[in-house]
Design an enzyme around this catalytic site. Structure first.
Site, PDB file in Angstrom:
ATOM      1  N   THR A 151       0.855  -1.191   0.000  1.00  0.00           N
ATOM      2  CA  THR A 151       0.000   0.000   0.000  1.00  0.00           C
ATOM      3  C   THR A 151       0.886   1.234   0.000  1.00  0.00           C
ATOM      4  OG1 THR A 151      -1.790  -1.060   1.188  1.00  0.00           O
ATOM      5  CG2 THR A 151      -1.613   1.314   1.474  1.00  0.00           C
ATOM      6  N   VAL A 180     -13.271  -4.276   1.573  1.00  0.00           N
ATOM      7  CA  VAL A 180     -12.735  -2.918   1.664  1.00  0.00           C
ATOM      8  C   VAL A 180     -11.789  -2.874   2.852  1.00  0.00           C
ATOM      9  CG1 VAL A 180     -13.303  -0.497   2.067  1.00  0.00           C
ATOM     10  CG2 VAL A 180     -14.770  -1.891   0.594  1.00  0.00           C
ATOM     11  N   GLY A 181     -10.600  -2.345   2.633  1.00  0.00           N
ATOM     12  CA  GLY A 181      -9.597  -2.300   3.693  1.00  0.00           C
ATOM     13  C   GLY A 181      -9.642  -1.016   4.497  1.00  0.00           C
ATOM     14  N   ASP A 182      -8.556  -0.767   5.186  1.00  0.00           N
ATOM     15  CA  ASP A 182      -8.451   0.426   6.031  1.00  0.00           C
ATOM     16  C   ASP A 182      -8.169   1.685   5.219  1.00  0.00           C
ATOM     17  OD1 ASP A 182      -5.911  -0.797   5.455  1.00  0.00           O
ATOM     18  OD2 ASP A 182      -5.013   0.662   6.812  1.00  0.00           O
ATOM     19  N   THR A 202       0.208   1.187   6.227  1.00  0.00           N
ATOM     20  CA  THR A 202       0.329   0.037   5.350  1.00  0.00           C
ATOM     21  C   THR A 202       0.457  -1.209   6.215  1.00  0.00           C
ATOM     22  OG1 THR A 202       1.599  -1.014   3.597  1.00  0.00           O
ATOM     23  CG2 THR A 202       2.823   0.396   5.092  1.00  0.00           C
ATOM     24  N   GLY A 203      -0.198  -2.271   5.788  1.00  0.00           N
ATOM     25  CA  GLY A 203      -0.202  -3.505   6.575  1.00  0.00           C
ATOM     26  C   GLY A 203      -1.579  -4.134   6.526  1.00  0.00           C
ATOM     27  N   GLY A 205      -5.046  -4.486   6.825  1.00  0.00           N
ATOM     28  CA  GLY A 205      -6.041  -3.448   7.047  1.00  0.00           C
ATOM     29  C   GLY A 205      -7.081  -3.770   8.096  1.00  0.00           C
TER      30      GLY A 205
HETATM   31  N1  GLY Z   1      -3.604  -1.729   4.305  1.00  0.00           N
HETATM   32  C1  GLY Z   1      -4.127  -2.059   3.051  1.00  0.00           C
HETATM   33  C2  GLY Z   1      -5.244  -2.984   3.079  1.00  0.00           C
HETATM   34  O1  GLY Z   1      -5.319  -3.820   3.980  1.00  0.00           O
HETATM   35  O2  GLY Z   1      -6.066  -2.922   2.215  1.00  0.00           O
END
Ligand code: GLY
Length: 217
Positions: A151, A180-182, A202-203, A205
């Site tokens: 990310t 849907v992520g963070d 990043t990581g 989510g």
């Molecule tokens: N941090 C990016 C995701 O998990 O989508």
């Protein structure tokens, strides 16, 4: 490596804005656009493929001066999702637009649109093949950090002391359709507030959403 060169390009793009007395908001957008256009990061061109071999992209941007924010999630045709997030911030009566409605919004705003295969790189096709083969054979082997994440994000503080943050991502290889992520969740993957913080995560989510990881008082 070329990915380091593109990181340097992103820094320069942000710096160019800031050194011309531009806003932190414009700087983080400029930096993230460079990383979305690079094939080496998991955002825009080069983004991860989901379980259906499709790209569903998430992005957000937040202005620490006003707490204005914009985001898009699960979009498929917007060349630079962070620019769409900015258009939501500037011109939508919403903070977060999802899916085909977000694609349509971006198109109406005159943003550059692409066919979904624009985002696809050989690396992501291969990564999806490997992870799906691994799951089919029941081998619970961890992917490398580089394949799991990637990310992109940027934070900036401008000459006026204003903060901003932006994030863009394809999620992770073989993610569920519709996941849907963070990244587009304000306070989870992205947050900026003058005098407090500017954060882009990043990581994994799901953890950031549950812990409201980017939020700062
Ligand atoms: N941090 C990016 C995701 O998990 O989508």
């Amino acid at each position: 490596s070329e990915s380091r060169l593109h990181l340097a390009d992103a820094l320069r793009a942000g710096w160019r804005v800031l050194s011309a007395d531009g806003s932190a908001l414009d700087a983080v957008q400029a930096a993230v656009v460079v990383l979305e256009d690079s094939p080496h990061f998991n955002a825009g061109h080069g983004a991860a493929l989901n379980e259906a071999s499709e790209h569903e992209l998430d992005a957000s941007i937040m202005d620490g001066a006003s707490l204005a924010a914009g985001a898009v999630c699960a979009v498929r045709r917007i060349r630079n999702p962070v620019i769409a997030a900015r258009a939501v911030l500037d011109r939508a009566q919403a903070v977060l637009l999802a899916g085909t409605a977000a694609d349509d919004f971006a198109e109406r705003q005159g943003l550059a649109m692409v066919q979904p295969d624009y985002f696809t790189t050989q690396r992501r096709v291969e990564a999806l093949r490997v992870v799906q083969a691994r799951m089919a054979s029941g081998i619970a082997q961890q992917s490398s950090e580089a394949e799991k994440h990637g990310t992109v994000g940027a934070v900036a503080r401008d000459i006026h002391g204003h903060l901003a943050a932006a994030t863009s991502t394809g999620g992770f290889n073989n993610k569920p359709s519709g996941r849907v992520g963070d990244g587009p969740i304000i306070g989870a993957g992205t947050y900026a507030k003058d005098g407090a913080c500017a954060v882009s995560c990043t990581g994994q989510g799901e953890i950031f959403i549950r812990r409201v990881a980017a939020y700062g008082l």
